[in-house]
Design a protein around this motif. Sequence first.
Motif, PDB file in Angstrom:
ATOM      1  N   GLN A   1      40.082  44.894  37.858  1.00 44.91           N
ATOM      2  CA  GLN A   1      40.375  45.614  39.099  1.00 44.91           C
ATOM      3  C   GLN A   1      39.587  45.019  40.270  1.00 44.91           C
ATOM      4  OE1 GLN A   1      39.583  49.687  37.465  1.00 44.91           O
ATOM      5  NE2 GLN A   1      41.599  50.136  38.317  1.00 44.91           N
ATOM      6  N   ALA A   2      39.190  43.754  40.116  1.00 45.12           N
ATOM      7  CA  ALA A   2      38.358  43.104  41.135  1.00 45.12           C
ATOM      8  C   ALA A   2      39.068  41.890  41.712  1.00 45.12           C
ATOM      9  CB  ALA A   2      37.011  42.689  40.542  1.00 45.12           C
ATOM     10  N   ALA A   3      38.806  41.642  42.990  1.00 44.58           N
ATOM     11  CA  ALA A   3      39.319  40.455  43.677  1.00 44.58           C
ATOM     12  C   ALA A   3      38.158  39.575  44.112  1.00 44.58           C
ATOM     13  CB  ALA A   3      40.146  40.861  44.890  1.00 44.58           C
ATOM     14  N   LEU A   4      38.402  38.282  44.095  1.00 44.40           N
ATOM     15  CA  LEU A   4      37.484  37.308  44.672  1.00 44.40           C
ATOM     16  C   LEU A   4      38.025  36.900  46.030  1.00 44.40           C
ATOM     17  CD1 LEU A   4      35.043  35.337  44.395  1.00 44.40           C
ATOM     18  CD2 LEU A   4      36.661  33.691  43.394  1.00 44.40           C
TER      19      LEU A   4
ATOM     20  N   GLY B   1      46.043  47.554  43.009  1.00 43.92           N
ATOM     21  CA  GLY B   1      45.106  48.298  42.183  1.00 43.92           C
ATOM     22  C   GLY B   1      43.685  47.775  42.211  1.00 43.92           C
ATOM     23  N   ILE B   2      43.370  46.962  43.211  1.00 45.27           N
ATOM     24  CA  ILE B   2      42.018  46.405  43.321  1.00 45.27           C
ATOM     25  C   ILE B   2      41.062  47.477  43.846  1.00 45.27           C
ATOM     26  CG2 ILE B   2      40.585  44.677  44.501  1.00 45.27           C
ATOM     27  CD1 ILE B   2      42.489  43.513  42.381  1.00 45.27           C
ATOM     28  N   THR B   3      39.921  47.627  43.184  1.00 50.10           N
ATOM     29  CA  THR B   3      38.911  48.593  43.619  1.00 50.10           C
ATOM     30  C   THR B   3      37.586  47.935  43.991  1.00 50.10           C
ATOM     31  OG1 THR B   3      38.258  48.958  41.312  1.00 50.10           O
ATOM     32  CG2 THR B   3      39.910  50.453  42.236  1.00 50.10           C
ATOM     33  N   SER B   4      37.395  46.686  43.546  1.00 48.83           N
ATOM     34  CA  SER B   4      36.141  45.972  43.822  1.00 48.83           C
ATOM     35  C   SER B   4      36.448  44.596  44.394  1.00 48.83           C
ATOM     36  CB  SER B   4      35.318  45.779  42.536  1.00 48.83           C
ATOM     37  OG  SER B   4      34.978  47.015  41.956  1.00 48.83           O
ATOM     38  N   VAL B   5      35.590  44.134  45.320  1.00 48.45           N
ATOM     39  CA  VAL B   5      35.727  42.775  45.835  1.00 48.45           C
ATOM     40  C   VAL B   5      34.400  42.043  45.729  1.00 48.45           C
ATOM     41  CG1 VAL B   5      37.647  43.331  47.378  1.00 48.45           C
ATOM     42  CG2 VAL B   5      35.314  43.455  48.247  1.00 48.45           C
ATOM     43  N   TYR B   6      34.498  40.782  45.373  1.00 51.82           N
ATOM     44  CA  TYR B   6      33.367  39.861  45.339  1.00 51.82           C
ATOM     45  C   TYR B   6      33.638  38.781  46.378  1.00 51.82           C
ATOM     46  CZ  TYR B   6      31.836  42.051  40.991  1.00 51.82           C
ATOM     47  OH  TYR B   6      31.395  42.948  40.054  1.00 51.82           O
ATOM     48  N   ILE B   7      32.649  38.507  47.216  1.00 52.17           N
ATOM     49  CA  ILE B   7      32.870  37.667  48.391  1.00 52.17           C
ATOM     50  C   ILE B   7      31.939  36.468  48.354  1.00 52.17           C
ATOM     51  CG2 ILE B   7      32.931  37.615  50.919  1.00 52.17           C
ATOM     52  CD1 ILE B   7      33.149  40.740  50.759  1.00 52.17           C
ATOM     53  N   ALA B   8      32.501  35.279  48.620  1.00 49.08           N
ATOM     54  CA  ALA B   8      31.730  34.047  48.751  1.00 49.08           C
ATOM     55  C   ALA B   8      32.294  33.264  49.934  1.00 49.08           C
ATOM     56  CB  ALA B   8      31.820  33.222  47.473  1.00 49.08           C
ATOM     57  N   GLY B   9      31.546  32.244  50.387  1.00 52.32           N
ATOM     58  CA  GLY B   9      32.084  31.389  51.435  1.00 52.32           C
ATOM     59  C   GLY B   9      31.165  31.235  52.627  1.00 52.32           C
ATOM     60  N   LEU B  10      31.802  31.050  53.802  1.00 52.78           N
ATOM     61  CA  LEU B  10      31.097  30.645  55.022  1.00 52.78           C
ATOM     62  C   LEU B  10      31.545  31.509  56.198  1.00 52.78           C
ATOM     63  CD1 LEU B  10      31.739  26.828  54.460  1.00 52.78           C
ATOM     64  CD2 LEU B  10      29.688  28.117  53.797  1.00 52.78           C
TER      65      LEU B  10
END
Length: 210
Positions: A4-7, A146-155
């Motif tokens: 349920q997580a997105a990057l 249905g995404i409930t969590s996000v993980y974030i990377a980048g600039l």
Amino acid sequence: MHNQAALILVDIQNDFLPGGALACYEADGILPGVQALVKRQLFACHIATQDWHPANHISFVTQHEGKQAFESIRLYEQAQTLWPVHCVQGSHGAALAQGIDWDKMDLILRKGCRVDVDSYSAFQENYGPDGERPSTGLAGYLKERGITSVYIAGLARDVCVLWTAQDAKSHGFHTTIIWDLCAPVTPASDETVRQTCRDLGIGIVLSDDL
């Protein structure tokens, strides 16, 4: 693993890498780790954002006579940093960085396309002339899946990554920044960013912990 997580990979583009018009601090150092994470396919959804400015964008210092790059002005009653010309639509600088398998992305979201509004966050552009922050539609896209969590990377960690994290949190997502897969405009901002995350309940992890 994270069904349920997105990057969300924010603005990993040539102009923000060494030699680019607006290079972040040691930004090329994140590329191998980002690619390794993408290859693992841990997430239900993979998103990339791409700064995509018209050549006469309002945030460019060249549009403000007598001003210097990184100077701040008032725009629509908000502080606006004047940036060097960067990520112009169709330019080499705007292209997504080599070395990452962008074909694995479910969505590549272009932002900053409006000439009169700057855009840091993946979720909402900056304040416009009507005093509102226009939506990019990303929150709805993720919630529909249905995404409930996000993980974030980048600039950059202290600008677009942080704004994206703050907006993700405000839209109700459990939000985490992958610290070692981000690079800042300046590392002098690191403690301020950490404190902001603590204050807002935004998690910080290292990629090895995923």
